[in-house]
Design a protein around this motif. Sequence first.
Motif, PDB file in Angstrom:
ATOM      1  N   LYS A 376       0.806  -1.220   0.000  1.00 40.19           N
ATOM      2  CA  LYS A 376       0.000   0.000   0.000  1.00 40.19           C
ATOM      3  C   LYS A 376       0.840   1.271   0.000  1.00 40.19           C
ATOM      4  O   LYS A 376       0.350   2.336  -0.357  1.00 40.19           O
ATOM      5  N   TYR A 377       2.108   1.187   0.406  1.00 42.16           N
ATOM      6  CA  TYR A 377       2.876   2.429   0.435  1.00 42.16           C
ATOM      7  C   TYR A 377       3.146   2.985  -0.955  1.00 42.16           C
ATOM      8  O   TYR A 377       3.534   4.138  -1.120  1.00 42.16           O
ATOM      9  N   PHE A 378       2.936   2.181  -1.995  1.00 42.96           N
ATOM     10  CA  PHE A 378       3.099   2.693  -3.354  1.00 42.96           C
ATOM     11  C   PHE A 378       2.023   3.714  -3.700  1.00 42.96           C
ATOM     12  O   PHE A 378       2.128   4.439  -4.671  1.00 42.96           O
ATOM     13  N   HIS A 379       0.948   3.748  -2.904  1.00 40.16           N
ATOM     14  CA  HIS A 379      -0.138   4.679  -3.169  1.00 40.16           C
ATOM     15  C   HIS A 379      -0.011   5.933  -2.313  1.00 40.16           C
ATOM     16  O   HIS A 379      -0.881   6.799  -2.365  1.00 40.16           O
ATOM     17  N   SER A 380       1.019   6.044  -1.510  1.00 37.67           N
ATOM     18  CA  SER A 380       1.210   7.213  -0.659  1.00 37.67           C
ATOM     19  C   SER A 380       1.563   8.446  -1.474  1.00 37.67           C
ATOM     20  O   SER A 380       2.042   8.355  -2.602  1.00 37.67           O
ATOM     21  N   GLU A 381       1.354   9.606  -0.854  1.00 38.03           N
ATOM     22  CA  GLU A 381       1.762  10.867  -1.458  1.00 38.03           C
ATOM     23  C   GLU A 381       3.215  11.135  -1.063  1.00 38.03           C
ATOM     24  O   GLU A 381       3.511  11.386   0.098  1.00 38.03           O
ATOM     25  N   TRP A 382       4.087  11.071  -2.052  1.00 40.71           N
ATOM     26  CA  TRP A 382       5.512  11.240  -1.808  1.00 40.71           C
ATOM     27  C   TRP A 382       5.920  12.677  -2.102  1.00 40.71           C
ATOM     28  O   TRP A 382       5.177  13.453  -2.689  1.00 40.71           O
ATOM     29  N   SER A 383       7.135  13.042  -1.697  1.00 41.19           N
ATOM     30  CA  SER A 383       7.592  14.424  -1.856  1.00 41.19           C
ATOM     31  C   SER A 383       7.775  14.789  -3.323  1.00 41.19           C
ATOM     32  O   SER A 383       8.109  13.950  -4.163  1.00 41.19           O
ATOM     33  N   VAL A 384       7.589  16.067  -3.589  1.00 41.75           N
ATOM     34  CA  VAL A 384       7.796  16.607  -4.937  1.00 41.75           C
ATOM     35  C   VAL A 384       9.278  16.846  -5.200  1.00 41.75           C
ATOM     36  O   VAL A 384       9.789  16.578  -6.280  1.00 41.75           O
ATOM     37  N   ALA A 385       9.988  17.353  -4.192  1.00 40.58           N
ATOM     38  CA  ALA A 385      11.401  17.715  -4.362  1.00 40.58           C
ATOM     39  C   ALA A 385      12.199  17.297  -3.141  1.00 40.58           C
ATOM     40  O   ALA A 385      11.653  17.172  -2.035  1.00 40.58           O
ATOM     41  N   GLN A 386      13.504  17.079  -3.354  1.00 42.67           N
ATOM     42  CA  GLN A 386      14.377  16.635  -2.272  1.00 42.67           C
ATOM     43  C   GLN A 386      15.731  17.348  -2.378  1.00 42.67           C
ATOM     44  O   GLN A 386      16.143  17.778  -3.449  1.00 42.67           O
ATOM     45  N   PHE A 387      16.414  17.416  -1.225  1.00 44.52           N
ATOM     46  CA  PHE A 387      17.782  17.917  -1.202  1.00 44.52           C
ATOM     47  C   PHE A 387      18.577  17.046  -0.250  1.00 44.52           C
ATOM     48  O   PHE A 387      18.156  16.802   0.888  1.00 44.52           O
ATOM     49  N   ARG A 388      19.728  16.546  -0.709  1.00 41.74           N
ATOM     50  CA  ARG A 388      20.530  15.604   0.068  1.00 41.74           C
ATOM     51  C   ARG A 388      21.588  16.341   0.884  1.00 41.74           C
ATOM     52  O   ARG A 388      22.288  17.212   0.376  1.00 41.74           O
ATOM     53  N   LEU A 389      21.717  15.919   2.135  1.00 40.92           N
ATOM     54  CA  LEU A 389      22.672  16.520   3.070  1.00 40.92           C
ATOM     55  C   LEU A 389      23.466  15.423   3.761  1.00 40.92           C
ATOM     56  O   LEU A 389      23.144  14.238   3.647  1.00 40.92           O
ATOM     57  N   SER A 390      24.465  15.835   4.511  1.00 36.81           N
ATOM     58  CA  SER A 390      25.201  14.872   5.319  1.00 36.81           C
ATOM     59  C   SER A 390      24.317  14.391   6.460  1.00 36.81           C
ATOM     60  O   SER A 390      23.579  15.175   7.062  1.00 36.81           O
ATOM     61  N   GLU A 391      24.377  13.099   6.766  1.00 43.40           N
ATOM     62  CA  GLU A 391      23.591  12.548   7.861  1.00 43.40           C
ATOM     63  C   GLU A 391      24.244  12.781   9.216  1.00 43.40           C
ATOM     64  O   GLU A 391      23.688  12.411  10.247  1.00 43.40           O
ATOM     65  N   SER A 392      25.409  13.406   9.223  1.00 49.01           N
ATOM     66  CA  SER A 392      26.154  13.569  10.467  1.00 49.01           C
ATOM     67  C   SER A 392      25.706  14.772  11.280  1.00 49.01           C
ATOM     68  O   SER A 392      26.174  14.972  12.397  1.00 49.01           O
ATOM     69  N   SER A 393      24.802  15.594  10.760  1.00 51.53           N
ATOM     70  CA  SER A 393      24.373  16.784  11.472  1.00 51.53           C
ATOM     71  C   SER A 393      22.859  16.863  11.527  1.00 51.53           C
ATOM     72  O   SER A 393      22.150  16.185  10.774  1.00 51.53           O
ATOM     73  N   GLN A 394      22.361  17.684  12.425  1.00 53.44           N
ATOM     74  CA  GLN A 394      20.927  17.926  12.550  1.00 53.44           C
ATOM     75  C   GLN A 394      20.573  19.212  11.809  1.00 53.44           C
ATOM     76  O   GLN A 394      21.272  20.214  11.935  1.00 53.44           O
ATOM     77  N   TYR A 395      19.469  19.207  11.058  1.00 58.68           N
ATOM     78  CA  TYR A 395      19.093  20.350  10.233  1.00 58.68           C
ATOM     79  C   TYR A 395      17.669  20.788  10.531  1.00 58.68           C
ATOM     80  O   TYR A 395      16.795  19.955  10.818  1.00 58.68           O
ATOM     81  N   ILE A 396      17.447  22.101  10.437  1.00 55.18           N
ATOM     82  CA  ILE A 396      16.097  22.641  10.468  1.00 55.18           C
ATOM     83  C   ILE A 396      15.870  23.382   9.162  1.00 55.18           C
ATOM     84  O   ILE A 396      16.819  23.819   8.506  1.00 55.18           O
ATOM     85  N   VAL A 397      14.612  23.512   8.776  1.00 56.35           N
ATOM     86  CA  VAL A 397      14.297  24.029   7.444  1.00 56.35           C
ATOM     87  C   VAL A 397      13.158  25.037   7.522  1.00 56.35           C
ATOM     88  O   VAL A 397      12.303  24.961   8.418  1.00 56.35           O
ATOM     89  N   ALA A 398      13.157  25.978   6.586  1.00 58.16           N
ATOM     90  CA  ALA A 398      12.064  26.939   6.428  1.00 58.16           C
ATOM     91  C   ALA A 398      12.026  27.361   4.974  1.00 58.16           C
ATOM     92  O   ALA A 398      13.009  27.207   4.237  1.00 58.16           O
ATOM     93  N   PHE A 399      10.902  27.908   4.541  1.00 60.43           N
ATOM     94  CA  PHE A 399      10.807  28.410   3.178  1.00 60.43           C
ATOM     95  C   PHE A 399      11.382  29.814   3.107  1.00 60.43           C
ATOM     96  O   PHE A 399      11.170  30.642   3.997  1.00 60.43           O
ATOM     97  N   GLY A 400      12.148  30.067   2.039  1.00 59.37           N
ATOM     98  CA  GLY A 400      12.753  31.373   1.853  1.00 59.37           C
ATOM     99  C   GLY A 400      11.757  32.387   1.335  1.00 59.37           C
ATOM    100  O   GLY A 400      10.639  32.046   0.929  1.00 59.37           O
ATOM    101  N   HIS A 401      12.169  33.653   1.296  1.00 58.08           N
ATOM    102  CA  HIS A 401      11.291  34.714   0.815  1.00 58.08           C
ATOM    103  C   HIS A 401      11.334  34.834  -0.698  1.00 58.08           C
ATOM    104  O   HIS A 401      10.486  35.492  -1.287  1.00 58.08           O
ATOM    105  N   GLN A 402      12.328  34.202  -1.326  1.00 53.38           N
ATOM    106  CA  GLN A 402      12.301  34.094  -2.776  1.00 53.38           C
ATOM    107  C   GLN A 402      11.421  32.922  -3.160  1.00 53.38           C
ATOM    108  O   GLN A 402      11.336  31.923  -2.444  1.00 53.38           O
ATOM    109  N   LYS A 403      10.776  33.010  -4.303  1.00 50.60           N
ATOM    110  CA  LYS A 403       9.811  32.013  -4.716  1.00 50.60           C
ATOM    111  C   LYS A 403      10.458  30.638  -4.865  1.00 50.60           C
ATOM    112  O   LYS A 403      11.546  30.501  -5.428  1.00 50.60           O
ATOM    113  N   ASN A 404       9.772  29.628  -4.339  1.00 51.71           N
ATOM    114  CA  ASN A 404      10.189  28.226  -4.462  1.00 51.71           C
ATOM    115  C   ASN A 404      11.594  27.973  -3.920  1.00 51.71           C
ATOM    116  O   ASN A 404      12.372  27.206  -4.493  1.00 51.71           O
TER     117      ASN A 404
END
Length: 443
Positions: A376-404
């Motif tokens: 059933k997980y094939f029917h899930s809603e998956w992300s549109v876009a991704q960005f890869r980072l190092s797994e060695s650190s903790q990250y927080i995210v927010a949307f910028g003031h420039q579009k997209n």
Amino acid sequence: MATTISSSSPFTESTTNPNSSQPQTLISSSTDSIESQFSNISFSSAPSSMQEQEQQSNPNDEENQLKLDLPSPLLQTPNPNPNSSDSPSSSPSLLHLSFNQDHGCFAAGTDNGFRIYNCDPFREIFRRDFDHGGGIGVVEMLFRCNILALVGGGPEPQYPINKVMIWDDHQSRCIGELSFRSEVRTVRLRRDRIIVVLEQKIFVYNFADLKLLHQIETIANPKGLCVVSQVSGSLVLVCPGLQKGQVRVEHYGSKRTKFIMAHDSRIACFALTQDGRTLATASSKGTLVRIFNTFDGTLLQEVRRGTDRAEIYSLAFSNTTQWLAVSSDKGTVHVFSLKINAGSSTVDKSHNSPDNDVTGSSASSSLSLLKGVLPKYFHSEWSVAQFRLSESSQYIVAFGHQKNTVVILGMDGSFYRCQFDPVTGGEMTQLEFSNFLKPEGPF
């Protein structure tokens, strides 16, 4: 001057027992009158790219009575501390990272002080390094204002970890403090309220005079999870409930309390839109993110980060509530497209998936013809876009003031600005990278 404040709850169902063993709140100030000090709070005008038109205080609104008339507010021009102890060969240890309320700035607490940065364009705009000790474990900004909330942290904390210090950078000193019997986990600020989060209790204060307005008991909350709405007017506060997987929503304008059973597992992270209408939650399993209407508790949408267990570090809505960003310990930031209709649910509750299952919900799945064959997980809603980072650190995210665009902050001092294609999706494009802890600045 020291004053003991007793509980004063606006909701009868949430009133705390005065005989409770929970810590009493002590408020003291180094000034003769806290009220006179807070009348000096001032907000700077935001740049044209960071308009706060919908968040300006209404002078007729009883909940927005702060006088905003200081001539030189914080954060308009760079003002580094001349006593900075940084040397070109060393950088401080990072203890805390948080965005301000409109995600236009972020604050960093270090083992010797705190720093404030602008996101767009990226630059350090202020720092305060303390001579002795100096560890700051929590820094909470109030938009672009000279008032901050500080809590000590690290091996040599600048202030006790059970106190919230109200710092006025116009005066370069603390003008008030809130003292508790246990460690302060988080502080949240609005123009009219201060919210202090302990491990099992939350206190809500009036900003103008530090009067205690409300106390809330929660399940064990070591992360200090708590979010508040920011649009001027009535306050919406979200925190863990008293049960595993439960979220409590306080609507102060209508004096209503709403409980939502969001997950089977404990709540790991959540985010709230500026108007307080929409809530995103993730559990300790970290596979699904659910989006709810805060007024009636309706499940609006469910998206899937992945199938493997993960720790969700942060969730963030875009200003238009069109997108949701998610960061986790898998080293990936995901952006999801939201299809939220505030009036009704877009998720068939009969197919609502428990956290320990691999089901999802997406009426538009291209694999709908194979529902009885594929997992059933094939029917899930998956992300549109991704960005890869190092797994060695903790990250927080927010949307910028420039579009997209999204802004990603790492506990290793990394600053990323990335852009996603809303149509084709896929891997995001890195627009900028800097290490904000190193004197040499951008790489």
